[in-house]
Design a protein around this motif. Structure first.
Motif, PDB file in Angstrom:
ATOM      1  N   LYS A  46      -8.404  10.895  37.348  1.00  0.00           N
ATOM      2  CA  LYS A  46      -9.427  10.188  38.125  1.00  0.00           C
ATOM      3  C   LYS A  46     -10.830  10.593  37.675  1.00  0.00           C
ATOM      4  O   LYS A  46     -11.729   9.756  37.559  1.00  0.00           O
ATOM      5  CB  LYS A  46      -9.254  10.482  39.616  1.00  0.00           C
ATOM      6  CG  LYS A  46      -8.053   9.793  40.253  1.00  0.00           C
ATOM      7  CD  LYS A  46      -7.997  10.089  41.737  1.00  0.00           C
ATOM      8  CE  LYS A  46      -6.822   9.354  42.390  1.00  0.00           C
ATOM      9  NZ  LYS A  46      -6.730   9.634  43.846  1.00  0.00           N
ATOM     10  N   THR A  47     -10.995  11.888  37.405  1.00  0.00           N
ATOM     11  CA  THR A  47     -12.295  12.375  36.943  1.00  0.00           C
ATOM     12  C   THR A  47     -12.643  11.773  35.588  1.00  0.00           C
ATOM     13  O   THR A  47     -13.783  11.345  35.349  1.00  0.00           O
ATOM     14  CB  THR A  47     -12.298  13.908  36.845  1.00  0.00           C
ATOM     15  OG1 THR A  47     -11.974  14.464  38.127  1.00  0.00           O
ATOM     16  CG2 THR A  47     -13.648  14.424  36.394  1.00  0.00           C
ATOM     17  N   ARG A  48     -11.654  11.731  34.697  1.00  0.00           N
ATOM     18  CA  ARG A  48     -11.882  11.165  33.368  1.00  0.00           C
ATOM     19  C   ARG A  48     -12.226   9.681  33.456  1.00  0.00           C
ATOM     20  O   ARG A  48     -13.074   9.182  32.723  1.00  0.00           O
ATOM     21  CB  ARG A  48     -10.636  11.372  32.492  1.00  0.00           C
ATOM     22  CG  ARG A  48     -10.398  12.811  32.076  1.00  0.00           C
ATOM     23  CD  ARG A  48      -9.127  12.955  31.295  1.00  0.00           C
ATOM     24  NE  ARG A  48      -9.198  12.239  30.020  1.00  0.00           N
ATOM     25  CZ  ARG A  48      -8.145  12.019  29.236  1.00  0.00           C
ATOM     26  NH1 ARG A  48      -6.946  12.432  29.598  1.00  0.00           N
ATOM     27  NH2 ARG A  48      -8.299  11.379  28.095  1.00  0.00           N
TER      28      ARG A  48
ATOM     29  N   ILE B 276     -16.121   5.329  33.123  1.00  0.00           N
ATOM     30  CA  ILE B 276     -16.852   4.218  33.751  1.00  0.00           C
ATOM     31  C   ILE B 276     -18.348   4.413  33.578  1.00  0.00           C
ATOM     32  O   ILE B 276     -19.078   3.471  33.228  1.00  0.00           O
ATOM     33  CB  ILE B 276     -16.481   4.100  35.245  1.00  0.00           C
ATOM     34  CG1 ILE B 276     -15.050   3.564  35.402  1.00  0.00           C
ATOM     35  CG2 ILE B 276     -17.462   3.181  35.974  1.00  0.00           C
ATOM     36  CD1 ILE B 276     -14.536   3.603  36.832  1.00  0.00           C
ATOM     37  N   ALA B 277     -18.811   5.636  33.805  1.00  0.00           N
ATOM     38  CA  ALA B 277     -20.243   5.932  33.656  1.00  0.00           C
ATOM     39  C   ALA B 277     -20.698   5.737  32.216  1.00  0.00           C
ATOM     40  O   ALA B 277     -21.750   5.136  31.958  1.00  0.00           O
ATOM     41  CB  ALA B 277     -20.530   7.360  34.122  1.00  0.00           C
TER      42      ALA B 277
ATOM     43  N   VAL C 161     -11.090  -2.667  30.198  1.00  0.00           N
ATOM     44  CA  VAL C 161      -9.794  -3.262  30.562  1.00  0.00           C
ATOM     45  C   VAL C 161      -8.675  -2.630  29.750  1.00  0.00           C
ATOM     46  O   VAL C 161      -7.609  -2.288  30.284  1.00  0.00           O
ATOM     47  CB  VAL C 161      -9.810  -4.790  30.341  1.00  0.00           C
ATOM     48  CG1 VAL C 161      -8.424  -5.369  30.577  1.00  0.00           C
ATOM     49  CG2 VAL C 161     -10.815  -5.468  31.258  1.00  0.00           C
ATOM     50  N   SER C 162      -8.901  -2.462  28.459  1.00  0.00           N
ATOM     51  CA  SER C 162      -7.860  -1.946  27.564  1.00  0.00           C
ATOM     52  C   SER C 162      -7.543  -0.480  27.818  1.00  0.00           C
ATOM     53  O   SER C 162      -6.384  -0.068  27.717  1.00  0.00           O
ATOM     54  CB  SER C 162      -8.291  -2.122  26.109  1.00  0.00           C
ATOM     55  OG  SER C 162      -8.374  -3.482  25.773  1.00  0.00           O
ATOM     56  N   THR C 163      -8.548   0.328  28.145  1.00  0.00           N
ATOM     57  CA  THR C 163      -8.334   1.769  28.275  1.00  0.00           C
ATOM     58  C   THR C 163      -8.018   2.220  29.689  1.00  0.00           C
ATOM     59  O   THR C 163      -7.348   3.235  29.883  1.00  0.00           O
ATOM     60  CB  THR C 163      -9.573   2.547  27.780  1.00  0.00           C
ATOM     61  OG1 THR C 163     -10.732   2.123  28.529  1.00  0.00           O
ATOM     62  CG2 THR C 163      -9.805   2.311  26.293  1.00  0.00           C
ATOM     63  N   MET C 164      -8.507   1.469  30.701  1.00  0.00           N
ATOM     64  CA  MET C 164      -8.355   1.950  32.083  1.00  0.00           C
ATOM     65  C   MET C 164      -7.715   0.955  33.040  1.00  0.00           C
ATOM     66  O   MET C 164      -7.350   1.322  34.160  1.00  0.00           O
ATOM     67  CB  MET C 164      -9.725   2.360  32.635  1.00  0.00           C
ATOM     68  CG  MET C 164     -10.367   3.519  31.906  1.00  0.00           C
ATOM     69  SD  MET C 164     -11.960   4.001  32.653  1.00  0.00           S
ATOM     70  CE  MET C 164     -12.978   2.587  32.190  1.00  0.00           C
TER      71      MET C 164
ATOM     72  N   LEU D  11      -6.442   5.515  29.435  1.00  0.00           N
ATOM     73  CA  LEU D  11      -6.174   6.225  30.699  1.00  0.00           C
ATOM     74  C   LEU D  11      -5.385   5.370  31.670  1.00  0.00           C
ATOM     75  O   LEU D  11      -5.154   5.763  32.797  1.00  0.00           O
ATOM     76  CB  LEU D  11      -7.504   6.633  31.364  1.00  0.00           C
ATOM     77  CG  LEU D  11      -8.412   7.558  30.553  1.00  0.00           C
ATOM     78  CD1 LEU D  11      -9.740   7.753  31.268  1.00  0.00           C
ATOM     79  CD2 LEU D  11      -7.741   8.900  30.312  1.00  0.00           C
ATOM     80  N   GLU D  12      -5.028   4.148  31.244  1.00  0.00           N
ATOM     81  CA  GLU D  12      -4.340   3.224  32.166  1.00  0.00           C
ATOM     82  C   GLU D  12      -2.966   3.750  32.533  1.00  0.00           C
ATOM     83  O   GLU D  12      -2.245   4.254  31.685  1.00  0.00           O
ATOM     84  CB  GLU D  12      -4.234   1.850  31.526  1.00  0.00           C
ATOM     85  CG  GLU D  12      -3.736   0.791  32.464  1.00  0.00           C
ATOM     86  CD  GLU D  12      -3.756  -0.593  31.826  1.00  0.00           C
ATOM     87  OE1 GLU D  12      -3.547  -1.571  32.558  1.00  0.00           O
ATOM     88  OE2 GLU D  12      -3.979  -0.686  30.618  1.00  0.00           O
TER      89      GLU D  12
END
Length: 214
Positions: A5-7, A12-13, A48-51, A213-214
């Motif tokens: 969640k932290t990652r 996102i930032a 979208v692809s990573t998370m 990270l998804e």
């Protein structure tokens, strides 16, 4: 779980900040000089692809807020940023849905078909919102619906106002003069912008495997 969640929050930032930077790098569209290309939608595709879709939506919203904060509202009621937010969400949702339903054997075919359909849908959505309220809001400098325009608008009005030289192909004769003008200006521009982002993003995709990270 907490680490993931932290990652995601950090990603996102980072992507939101990168989207803001890319949004500042603009290339004029030669056929309509008041429009500019930018590559900020690459961060939406990457999110979208990573998370996944939910973090990608947050990236879209953060990119919107960062643009309002650092650039200031573009147009009445920040209609420029609102339009960009709708664009980002359209690409985000369409790209995500097609990733789930397209199952070609070759990954590059999946990507090519997904990008073509995503950007086609994106361009059509942008045509609709420009027709309904975005362009009228810009023209009148206040939020209004297209039915509230106090004057007729056609391609000649745009050419006179902005010094452009856009013509209407005969195949669009079934549309009203206003619809013709909005379509010929915004549909090709947004579709081309989307395809450019898709091509550039294709070079970024191999790097993402280390950050998924998804």
């Amino acid at each position: 779980m907490k680490s993931t969640k932290t990652r995601k929050m950090v990603m996102i930032a980072i992507l939101s900040a990168l989207g803001m930077i890319l949004n500042l790098i603009e290339i004029p569209y030669p056929f309509a000089p008041w429009l500019n290309f930018d590559l900020s939608e690459i961060v939406v595709l990457s999110a979208v692809s990573t998370m996944g879709v939910i973090p990608a939506v947050f990236v879209c919203i953060c990119k919107f807020l960062a643009s309002v904060l650092f650039k200031g509202p573009v147009g009445p009621i920040a209609i420029g940023q609102i339009t960009s937010l709708i664009a980002s969400l359209s690409i985000c949702m369409m790209y995500y849905l097609l990733k789930k339903v397209l199952h070609f054997k070759k990954p590059w075919v999946n990507y090519a078909v997904n990008m073509f359909l995503t950007m086609l849908t994106f361009a059509f959505i942008m045509y609709i919102i420009n027709y309904l309220f975005v362009t009228p809001t810009y023209l009148m400098n206040k939020p209004i619906w297209y039915t509230q325009l106090p004057f007729n608008v056609d391609i000649m009005a745009f050419n006179k106002q902005y010094g452009s030289n856009i013509s209407i192909p005969s195949l669009l004769n079934f549309l009203s003069p206003y619809a013709q003008a909005i379509f010929i200006i915004y549909f090709p521009f947004n579709f081309l912008k989307g395809i450019i982002c898709a091509v550039v993003y294709s070079f970024v995709r191999p790097i993402e495997k280390n950050y998924t990270l998804e």
